[in-house]
Design a protein around this motif. Structure first.
Motif, PDB file in Angstrom:
ATOM      1  N   TYR A 119       2.019   1.726  -3.608  1.00  0.00           N
ATOM      2  CA  TYR A 119       0.984   2.186  -4.348  1.00  0.00           C
ATOM      3  C   TYR A 119       0.704   3.541  -4.242  1.00  0.00           C
ATOM      4  O   TYR A 119       0.453   4.311  -5.127  1.00  0.00           O
ATOM      5  CB  TYR A 119      -0.100   1.168  -4.212  1.00  0.00           C
ATOM      6  CG  TYR A 119      -1.180   1.453  -5.106  1.00  0.00           C
ATOM      7  CD1 TYR A 119      -1.129   1.502  -6.641  1.00  0.00           C
ATOM      8  CD2 TYR A 119      -2.379   1.852  -4.527  1.00  0.00           C
ATOM      9  CE1 TYR A 119      -2.253   1.690  -7.384  1.00  0.00           C
ATOM     10  CE2 TYR A 119      -3.566   2.101  -5.601  1.00  0.00           C
ATOM     11  CZ  TYR A 119      -3.434   1.914  -6.862  1.00  0.00           C
ATOM     12  OH  TYR A 119      -4.390   2.304  -7.848  1.00  0.00           O
ATOM     13  N   ARG A 120       0.922   4.052  -2.981  1.00  0.00           N
ATOM     14  CA  ARG A 120       0.531   5.413  -2.632  1.00  0.00           C
ATOM     15  C   ARG A 120       1.664   6.318  -3.507  1.00  0.00           C
ATOM     16  O   ARG A 120       1.173   7.226  -3.991  1.00  0.00           O
ATOM     17  CB  ARG A 120       0.619   5.817  -1.171  1.00  0.00           C
ATOM     18  CG  ARG A 120       0.183   7.137  -0.718  1.00  0.00           C
ATOM     19  CD  ARG A 120       0.198   7.223   0.844  1.00  0.00           C
ATOM     20  NE  ARG A 120       1.367   7.282   1.392  1.00  0.00           N
ATOM     21  CZ  ARG A 120       1.736   6.275   2.198  1.00  0.00           C
ATOM     22  NH1 ARG A 120       1.075   5.358   2.388  1.00  0.00           N
ATOM     23  NH2 ARG A 120       2.993   6.314   2.669  1.00  0.00           N
ATOM     24  N   LEU A 173      -5.923  -0.225  -4.190  1.00  0.00           N
ATOM     25  CA  LEU A 173      -4.965  -1.399  -4.588  1.00  0.00           C
ATOM     26  C   LEU A 173      -5.545  -2.939  -4.714  1.00  0.00           C
ATOM     27  O   LEU A 173      -5.241  -3.513  -5.591  1.00  0.00           O
ATOM     28  CB  LEU A 173      -3.632  -1.311  -3.581  1.00  0.00           C
ATOM     29  CG  LEU A 173      -2.570  -2.322  -3.883  1.00  0.00           C
ATOM     30  CD1 LEU A 173      -2.067  -2.190  -5.319  1.00  0.00           C
ATOM     31  CD2 LEU A 173      -1.449  -2.285  -2.851  1.00  0.00           C
ATOM     32  N   GLU A 174      -6.307  -3.274  -3.685  1.00  0.00           N
ATOM     33  CA  GLU A 174      -6.886  -4.559  -3.575  1.00  0.00           C
ATOM     34  C   GLU A 174      -7.817  -4.910  -4.547  1.00  0.00           C
ATOM     35  O   GLU A 174      -8.152  -6.010  -4.896  1.00  0.00           O
ATOM     36  CB  GLU A 174      -7.492  -4.881  -2.243  1.00  0.00           C
ATOM     37  CG  GLU A 174      -8.575  -3.948  -1.762  1.00  0.00           C
ATOM     38  CD  GLU A 174      -7.789  -2.917  -0.919  1.00  0.00           C
ATOM     39  OE1 GLU A 174      -8.963  -2.023  -0.444  1.00  0.00           O
ATOM     40  OE2 GLU A 174      -6.745  -2.360  -0.848  1.00  0.00           O
ATOM     41  N   HIS A 209       0.845  -1.026  -0.003  1.00  0.00           N
ATOM     42  CA  HIS A 209      -0.105  -0.060   0.150  1.00  0.00           C
ATOM     43  C   HIS A 209       0.785   1.203  -0.213  1.00  0.00           C
ATOM     44  O   HIS A 209       0.444   1.998  -0.725  1.00  0.00           O
ATOM     45  CB  HIS A 209      -0.798   0.087   1.260  1.00  0.00           C
ATOM     46  CG  HIS A 209      -2.162  -1.171   1.102  1.00  0.00           C
ATOM     47  ND1 HIS A 209      -3.401  -0.853   0.385  1.00  0.00           N
ATOM     48  CD2 HIS A 209      -2.016  -2.294   1.550  1.00  0.00           C
ATOM     49  CE1 HIS A 209      -3.928  -1.847   0.487  1.00  0.00           C
ATOM     50  NE2 HIS A 209      -3.321  -2.654   1.148  1.00  0.00           N
TER      51      HIS A 209
END
Length: 199
Positions: A13-14, A51-52, A10
């Motif tokens: 991805y941020r 993301l998920e 995460h």
């Protein structure tokens, strides 16, 4: 990296999403200036769901790395396209990148170490396993670091530009992030940085 989706994924991805926001901002601003708001839309990726909802959980590392490479390549290609359209656009692009950095600013009272961590938490710099940044000196009023490898230059060469252009723009973004602080950022040598409390 873990085979399971966790905080580090995460976090990464941020950073990718912030890079995508920079690309989108630059494309929209330059499109508007040209009189054609959609002119650079093909460089923008607006698929930024959580993301998920997006990631290939059978290939977490590969998916994230591919997204980084895709964003890096489109950023270089966008800047190159703008400069091919208007060879005098670089000062304007720098201003836009600085302003984007300022809109994602470091806390006003941040110490040099905290600002350095902020860069690490927000700027794309390869995968965590690449270990690009290396702190060379640290004290209460300053921190220095170097990049031990260039993970960005290849995208700019592919776009027909010098890798140095990427680092010029990155410096503007980083300085923008500091714009509300008492800190200054310099590059004493190529791929080396120093954050210092303003005298």
């Amino acid at each position: 990296m873990s085979l399971f989706l966790g905080p580090i994924h995460h976090w990464l991805y941020r950073k990718i999403r912030l890079q995508e926001e920079l690309i989108t901002t630059l494309a929209e601003q330059e499109g508007a200036k040209s009189g054609d708001s959609g002119k650079y839309e093909n460089f923008v990726n607006r698929e930024l769901r959580p993301l998920e909802e997006l990631i290939d959980t059978d290939n977490i590392h590969g998916w994230l790395q591919a997204r980084i490479h895709d964003a890096e390549g489109r950023y270089a290609a966008l800047v190159s396209a703008i400069l091919k359209e208007d060879s005098g656009a670089l000062p304007r692009i720098k201003e836009e990148v600085f302003a984007f950095g300022a809109s994602n600013a470091v806390e006003a009272d941040a110490s040099p170490a905290e600002a350095y961590r902020y860069y690490g938490d927000n700027l794309v710099n390869g995968m965590p396993c690449d270990h690009v940044d290396r702190v060379t000196e640290q004290a209460e009023d300053h921190i220095s670091w170097t990049l031990d490898q260039d993970l960005h230059g290849e995208f700019w060469i592919e776009a027909g530009q010098s890798p140095a252009l990427y680092y010029e723009l990155r410096l503007e973004e980083m300085r923008g992030m500091l714009s509300g602080t008492a800190l200054t950022l310099t590059m004493p040598s190529e791929m080396s940085y120093e954050l210092r409390v303003r005298a």
